[in-house]
Design an enzyme around this catalytic site. Structure first.
Site, PDB file in Angstrom:
ATOM      1  N   GLU A 140      52.382  60.672  42.813  1.00 28.04           N
ATOM      2  CA  GLU A 140      50.957  60.345  42.644  1.00 28.04           C
ATOM      3  C   GLU A 140      50.487  60.576  41.210  1.00 28.04           C
ATOM      4  O   GLU A 140      49.354  60.986  40.961  1.00 28.04           O
ATOM      5  CB  GLU A 140      50.088  61.136  43.635  1.00 28.04           C
ATOM      6  CG  GLU A 140      50.416  60.919  45.083  1.00 28.04           C
ATOM      7  CD  GLU A 140      50.454  59.442  45.480  1.00 28.04           C
ATOM      8  OE1 GLU A 140      49.805  58.624  44.819  1.00 28.04           O
ATOM      9  OE2 GLU A 140      51.158  59.116  46.453  1.00 28.04           O
ATOM     10  N   GLY A 141      51.370  60.308  40.259  1.00 27.29           N
ATOM     11  CA  GLY A 141      51.064  60.511  38.851  1.00 27.29           C
ATOM     12  C   GLY A 141      51.565  61.857  38.396  1.00 27.29           C
ATOM     13  O   GLY A 141      51.001  62.892  38.762  1.00 27.29           O
TER      14      GLY A 141
END
Length: 591
Positions: free
Chosen positions: A435-436
């Protein structure tokens, strides 16, 4: 064999004593009295302890396997997923129009912590479905919502998010997956996606993939990306599941942790897909999923730290090792328990102060999401947008650190698989990446979020801390809380000022300090949470009938965080002020 007990008492303290949810003017919050929230958390805790946590080690040991194109989940997962569905746990905050219960997101978050602590890999199946549900709910047409959402809410069908490709991770503008429009309004999707969590499994009738792809002839780069609904099996207009779509699993990745979740390579071969939202506006729709997912990943970070802490504490209380240097504490035994030793206490206090502070921070963030969505509160929306990379980045960094600290309490046993601590460490590690990656979160914070809307959201945060310190600065009982928080906030403001002064002249000066800034900001956020919790417990202690042991422990832990953790802000500020010179000094060929 590890154990897990949901920390419902502390959750209730955060919800009611710290956040005062039932008194807030957010629609639906008036129903969140102590009895109501307590019943939900207790039931979730029972499910976690009795059903999900016993499967945690099973999932880690067995993993998932690909058989004849279908992913088989570990022993017991299908039956457990049936229990989760039947109990309505997949539908807590979903829209009642599609079979949801319509509860505020803060309750979804609290229950999510319990289920994630109990079995992180298992809970990801429904967690990713919730993200896909949210994207369709916000950006879908009425027909799309009616077709897909009811069975996603119930998790009869699950969902995924498909972003990453073998050659393109964070830089999504480089993706090659293509979408070819058809005369009937559908699209043919062709390409390969990797790292797709819950990409395939045997626990649901259908899987609804949300896939980023480029429509031929669209703009170059990220501006040409669109989002599509691509089901594993096609669904007719009456909602009946039919033939297999052009979607297949290339392989299951072998991973460091979360073995019970199927992380798949997904191949799309002219699969039938349906545009979600507008053409070339796929990132807008995808960020609906990703922002929610980033808070959920921050939650995973401290949730793993919580279960690891519980087991480390039990071990420290039980394991006999050495004698207390101030005098024997266990005269009838051959040694004193580990917990008498100051360094073990330090280790456990580091864990306890982080986990409880992180819980309050995350619940507060969830309440801002509720306020933004249910009250259309732009200030709350801006503030949670600012804080999301901190929740994701700081809490997962510190959550992993906390899990390894818990492992350390066990000594050599912590390194042996049968004791279970290794799994918590390995599972926690992914949260810093997906998620980054956390470096990207730091860049997002400094490069985009600080200046968002003219910087008014970070200024609002500074004013919030300032107001808290001013309100309680003359309270003698709060003196050891307020002054460290005030000093840490000044460090944060000084770092922001440095970026303003130096960043315009040399962007690398700001970006070289972005990771330290994220941690500096995170410490101030937890400091504010500990200030609020300390005040709530001091108020409770002033009343007759207070649970003195609980509240005195809360105040003592607040003082620990302020004294032992918050001074890290000065270290981070010092690093930030060194700028980019030492970071960028070496030529790339000299590494």
């Amino acid at each position: 064999m590890t154990t897990y007990t949901a920390p419902t008492k502390d959750m209730q303290f955060v919800l009611h004593d710290t956040l005062g949810v039932a008194a807030q003017d957010v629609p639906g919050y008036a129903d969140l009295d102590r009895d109501f929230t307590g019943a939900i958390l207790d039931a979730a805790g029972q499910l976690a302890t009795d059903v999900l946590h016993p499967l945690n080690a099973v999932g880690d040991r067995e993993g998932c396997r690909l058989e004849n194109g279908v992913v088989r989940t570990p022993t017991g997962f299908r039956e457990a997923f049936d229990q989760v569905r039947e109990g309505g746990w997949t539908a807590l905050d979903a829209d009642e129009a599609y079979g949801g219960q319509g509860l505020p997101y803060v309750m979804q978050t609290a229950v999510g912590e319990i289920l994630s602590s109990a079995n992180m890999a298992f809970n990801m199946y429904q967690g990713l479905t919730h993200g896909a549900y949210s994207a369709i709910h916000v950006h879908g047409t009425e027909a799309q919502k009616a077709k897909w959402l009811p069975k996603m809410v119930s998790c009869e069908w699950t969902g995924t998010m498909n972003l990453t490709e073998p050659h393109a991770g964070t830089d999504l503008g480089m993706m090659r997956t293509k979408a070819v429009p058809q005369e009937d309004g559908t699209y043919r999707i062709t390409g390969q996606k990797i790292f797709i969590s819950a990409g395939d499994h045997d626990m649901a009738e259908n899987i609804v993939h949300l896939v980023l792809a480029k429509i031929q002839g669209g703009p170059e780069g990220i501006k040409g990306v669109s989002l599509f609904i691509v089901p594993k099996r096609l669904v007719d207009e009456d909602g009946n599941v039919g033939e297999r779509n052009g979607v297949s699993v290339g392989k299951i990745e072998e991973k460091m942790g979360i073995h019970g979740n199927s992380t798949c390579v997904m191949n799309y071969d002219e699969a039938e897909g349906y545009l979600l939202g507008q053409e070339h506006k796929g990132m807008r729709a995808m960020f609906t999923m990703m922002n929610e997912a980033r808070l959920g990943v921050g939650l995973q970070g401290y949730a793993q730290a919580e279960v690891a802490y519980q087991n480390a504490l039990a071990y420290a209380l039980d394991r006999l090792q050495g004698r207390d240097v101030t005098g024997t504490k266990n005269p009838d035994g051959p040694a004193d328990p580990l917990i008498v030793h100051p360094d073990i206490r330090r280790n456990l206090m580091d864990q306890k102060s982080f986990v409880e502070g992180a819980r309050a921070f995350t619940f507060w963030g969830a309440s801002m999401i509720d306020r933004a969505h249910r009250n259309d509160d732009k200030a709350a929306d801006g503030l949670i947008s600012l804080l999301t990379p901190i929740i994701k980045g700081f809490l997962t960094d510190k959550g992993y650190e906390s899990a390894t600290n818990a492992q350390q309490v066990y000594g050599g046993h912590g390194y042996i698989e049968e004791w279970g601590m290794s799994q918590f460490v390995r599972d926690a590690r992914i949260a810093m990446i997906y998620e980054g990656a956390n470096g990207v979160q730091a860049l997002d914070l400094v490069g985009r979020k600080l200046a968002q809307d003219g910087g008014k959201h970070v200024m609002a945060f500074f004013e919030m801390v300032k107001a808290f310190c001013k309100e309680h600065g003359e309270d003698e009982a709060m003196r050891g809380i307020v002054e460290p928080l005030k000093d840490a906030s000044k460090d944060l403001q000084a770092a922001g000022m440095y970026f303003m002064q130096e960043g315009m002249k040399n962007p690398n000066a700001a970006l070289s300090g972005s990771y330290d800034f994220m941690h500096l900001f995170g410490h101030v956020c937890l400091g504010l949470m500990w200030g609020r919790m300390a005040k709530a417990s001091l108020d409770a202690l002033a009343q007759d009938g207070a649970d003195r042991d609980f509240h005195e422990a809360k105040v003592a832990t607040a003082r620990y965080y302020m004294a032992r953790q918050l001074p890290a802000t000065k270290m981070h500020l010092g690093r930030i002020r060194t700028g980019a010179e030492t970071v960028m000094a070496l030529d790339s060929t000299a590494f």
